[in-house]
Design an enzyme around this catalytic site. Sequence first.
Site, PDB file in Angstrom:
ATOM      1  N   ASP A  46       0.828  -1.212   0.000  1.00 56.37           N
ATOM      2  CA  ASP A  46       0.000   0.000   0.000  1.00 56.37           C
ATOM      3  C   ASP A  46       0.859   1.257   0.000  1.00 56.37           C
ATOM      4  OD1 ASP A  46      -2.479  -1.297   0.027  1.00 56.37           O
ATOM      5  OD2 ASP A  46      -2.256  -1.695   2.167  1.00 56.37           O
ATOM      6  N   GLY A  47       1.984   1.203   0.718  1.00 55.71           N
ATOM      7  CA  GLY A  47       2.888   2.353   0.762  1.00 55.71           C
ATOM      8  C   GLY A  47       3.370   2.710  -0.637  1.00 55.71           C
ATOM      9  N   THR A 162      -9.476   2.102   6.637  1.00 54.65           N
ATOM     10  CA  THR A 162      -8.906   0.855   7.156  1.00 54.65           C
ATOM     11  C   THR A 162      -7.446   1.029   7.579  1.00 54.65           C
ATOM     12  OG1 THR A 162      -8.550   0.309   4.835  1.00 54.65           O
ATOM     13  CG2 THR A 162     -10.395  -0.766   5.924  1.00 54.65           C
ATOM     14  N   ALA A 163      -6.887   2.230   7.405  1.00 56.74           N
ATOM     15  CA  ALA A 163      -5.478   2.467   7.727  1.00 56.74           C
ATOM     16  C   ALA A 163      -5.376   3.143   9.107  1.00 56.74           C
ATOM     17  CB  ALA A 163      -4.832   3.279   6.604  1.00 56.74           C
ATOM     18  N   TYR A 164      -4.721   4.276   9.184  1.00 51.75           N
ATOM     19  CA  TYR A 164      -4.513   4.981  10.460  1.00 51.75           C
ATOM     20  C   TYR A 164      -5.846   5.178  11.204  1.00 51.75           C
ATOM     21  CZ  TYR A 164      -1.302   8.002  13.162  1.00 51.75           C
ATOM     22  OH  TYR A 164      -0.472   8.539  14.105  1.00 51.75           O
ATOM     23  N   ALA A 186      -6.223  10.260  21.329  1.00 54.29           N
ATOM     24  CA  ALA A 186      -5.974  10.496  22.755  1.00 54.29           C
ATOM     25  C   ALA A 186      -6.442  11.878  23.208  1.00 54.29           C
ATOM     26  CB  ALA A 186      -4.484  10.303  23.073  1.00 54.29           C
TER      27      ALA A 186
HETATM   28  P1  NAP Z   1       3.429   1.520   6.785  1.00 58.07           P
HETATM   29  O1  NAP Z   1       4.022   1.770   8.120  1.00 58.07           O
HETATM   30  O2  NAP Z   1       3.911   0.384   5.953  1.00 58.07           O
HETATM   31  O3  NAP Z   1       1.827   1.445   6.897  1.00 58.07           O
HETATM   32  C1  NAP Z   1       1.237   0.845   7.981  1.00 58.07           C
HETATM   33  C2  NAP Z   1       0.331  -0.283   7.515  1.00 58.07           C
HETATM   34  O4  NAP Z   1      -0.854   0.275   6.939  1.00 58.07           O
HETATM   35  C3  NAP Z   1       0.931  -1.199   6.454  1.00 58.07           C
HETATM   36  O5  NAP Z   1       0.614  -2.529   6.797  1.00 58.07           O
HETATM   37  C4  NAP Z   1       0.225  -0.764   5.191  1.00 58.07           C
HETATM   38  O6  NAP Z   1       0.136  -1.782   4.203  1.00 58.07           O
HETATM   39  C5  NAP Z   1      -1.132  -0.448   5.757  1.00 58.07           C
HETATM   40  N1  NAP Z   1      -2.008   0.393   4.944  1.00 58.07           N
HETATM   41  C6  NAP Z   1      -1.704   1.503   4.220  1.00 58.07           C
HETATM   42  N2  NAP Z   1      -2.816   1.988   3.647  1.00 58.07           N
HETATM   43  C7  NAP Z   1      -3.841   1.177   4.012  1.00 58.07           C
HETATM   44  C8  NAP Z   1      -5.229   1.172   3.741  1.00 58.07           C
HETATM   45  N3  NAP Z   1      -5.794   2.118   2.994  1.00 58.07           N
HETATM   46  N4  NAP Z   1      -5.982   0.198   4.308  1.00 58.07           N
HETATM   47  C9  NAP Z   1      -5.435  -0.754   5.094  1.00 58.07           C
HETATM   48  N5  NAP Z   1      -4.125  -0.787   5.384  1.00 58.07           N
HETATM   49  C10 NAP Z   1      -3.344   0.171   4.851  1.00 58.07           C
HETATM   50  O7  NAP Z   1       3.587   2.919   5.971  1.00 58.07           O
HETATM   51  P2  NAP Z   1       3.176   3.144   4.464  1.00 58.07           P
HETATM   52  O8  NAP Z   1       3.105   1.844   3.745  1.00 58.07           O
HETATM   53  O9  NAP Z   1       4.034   4.241   3.946  1.00 58.07           O
HETATM   54  O10 NAP Z   1       1.675   3.670   4.564  1.00 58.07           O
HETATM   55  C11 NAP Z   1       1.381   4.953   5.023  1.00 58.07           C
HETATM   56  C12 NAP Z   1       0.113   4.840   5.813  1.00 58.07           C
HETATM   57  O11 NAP Z   1       0.411   4.203   7.044  1.00 58.07           O
HETATM   58  C13 NAP Z   1      -0.497   6.152   6.217  1.00 58.07           C
HETATM   59  O12 NAP Z   1      -1.288   6.702   5.183  1.00 58.07           O
HETATM   60  C14 NAP Z   1      -1.310   5.729   7.423  1.00 58.07           C
HETATM   61  O13 NAP Z   1      -2.629   5.344   7.042  1.00 58.07           O
HETATM   62  C15 NAP Z   1      -0.624   4.497   7.940  1.00 58.07           C
HETATM   63  N6  NAP Z   1      -0.137   4.752   9.288  1.00 58.07           N
HETATM   64  C16 NAP Z   1      -0.753   4.107  10.301  1.00 58.07           C
HETATM   65  C17 NAP Z   1      -0.389   4.362  11.611  1.00 58.07           C
HETATM   66  C18 NAP Z   1      -1.115   3.636  12.686  1.00 58.07           C
HETATM   67  O14 NAP Z   1      -1.968   2.816  12.358  1.00 58.07           O
HETATM   68  N7  NAP Z   1      -0.824   3.925  13.935  1.00 58.07           N
HETATM   69  C19 NAP Z   1       0.619   5.268  11.900  1.00 58.07           C
HETATM   70  C20 NAP Z   1       1.242   5.916  10.832  1.00 58.07           C
HETATM   71  C21 NAP Z   1       0.841   5.645   9.515  1.00 58.07           C
HETATM   72  P3  NAP Z   1       1.450  -2.286   3.387  1.00 58.07           P
HETATM   73  O15 NAP Z   1       2.154  -3.191   4.350  1.00 58.07           O
HETATM   74  O16 NAP Z   1       0.905  -3.008   2.201  1.00 58.07           O
HETATM   75  O17 NAP Z   1       2.278  -1.054   3.044  1.00 58.07           O
HETATM   76 MN    MN Z   2       4.063  -0.035   3.881  1.00 58.68          MN
END
Ligand code: NAP
Ligand code: MN
Length: 269
Positions: A46-47, A162-164, A186
């Site tokens: 996804d990244g 579904t992400a953050y 928080a």
């Molecule tokens: P990453 O650290 O690899 O992303 C975190 C996880 O989110 C990975 O498993 C990624 O899948 C998954 N993901 C990304 N978009 C998604 C979606 N739309 N639905 C479900 N899962 C999703 O960083 P990254 O790959 O550069 O992705 C950036 C995204 O990470 C940001 O947009 C944000 O949504 C998310 N993020 C989440 C948190 C948290 O949950 N606490 C914190 C910071 C960022 P892949 O393994 O396939 O990359």
């Molecule tokens: Mn990723």
Amino acid sequence: MRVSIYSNDGSTSNEVASQLKEKIDNSSKLQYDGLNPQIVISVGGDGTLLSAFHHYNDSINNIRFVGIHTGHLGFYTDWRDYEVQQLVDSLENDNGQSVSYPLLSININYKDGGPSDSMVALNESTLKRINGTMVTDINIKNEFFEKFRGDGLCVATPTGSTAYNKSVGGAIISPEFDAVQVSEMASINNRVFRTLGSPIIIPPDEWITIIPDNPYHNILTCDQLVVQNRPIQSITYSISNDRIYFAQYRHTHFWKRVSNSFIGVHDND
Ligand code: NAP
Ligand code: MN
């Protein structure tokens, strides 16, 4: 049809990308075009798809994306690394089929008198503070809604839900809805300070403005990117007029995608 490949640096991704490139070069119907593609194939997770989206941001209305995943979660990616030939066959028989999802529009005004910025997110934008409590006003349609105190706010699209957004307790929203969801990180809730405490979802004709008390010390993100460090006056979020298009050669229903990604494979599938 003009096709581009956007790959991450993993060894499987490199291998898949070079297989793909060779098949495109050998096809009479496909031409490799990294500058002005009609189809962008993201190879990675996804990244990678998020990076591809931002790389081609300026021509988003003329592009359809395809995701091949080579490990990781791959929520946005329909194809596996061993399906390169099937994907090339589908590209050669393309008849323009697509599915589109809503995007988040972000407008930022700065306190430094410089020009404002606008950008678009596929997943979400967050505003966070780590060296103290983030204090902001939240306005909905220019009307004061609440004073927020806490770690930060997450403003997500339906496909980003579904992400953050999910990690901070937001609801998962089907991308059939044109909606923007705001979730708290928080928040401080006690006798003195009060926020709503639940995520809110706004429709296409509404907008949310976040006005930090302190223009400094805030970290603003747009998907995986940190937006440059200028003093923030206000940020307005709404549904973008643009959408992201995916080439839809096979259809994975949104809720199937959610269940595959978060629940796992079912025995009776
Ligand atoms: P990453 O650290 O690899 O992303 C975190 C996880 O989110 C990975 O498993 C990624 O899948 C998954 N993901 C990304 N978009 C998604 C979606 N739309 N639905 C479900 N899962 C999703 O960083 P990254 O790959 O550069 O992705 C950036 C995204 O990470 C940001 O947009 C944000 O949504 C998310 N993020 C989440 C948190 C948290 O949950 N606490 C914190 C910071 C960022 P892949 O393994 O396939 O990359
Ligand atoms: Mn990723």
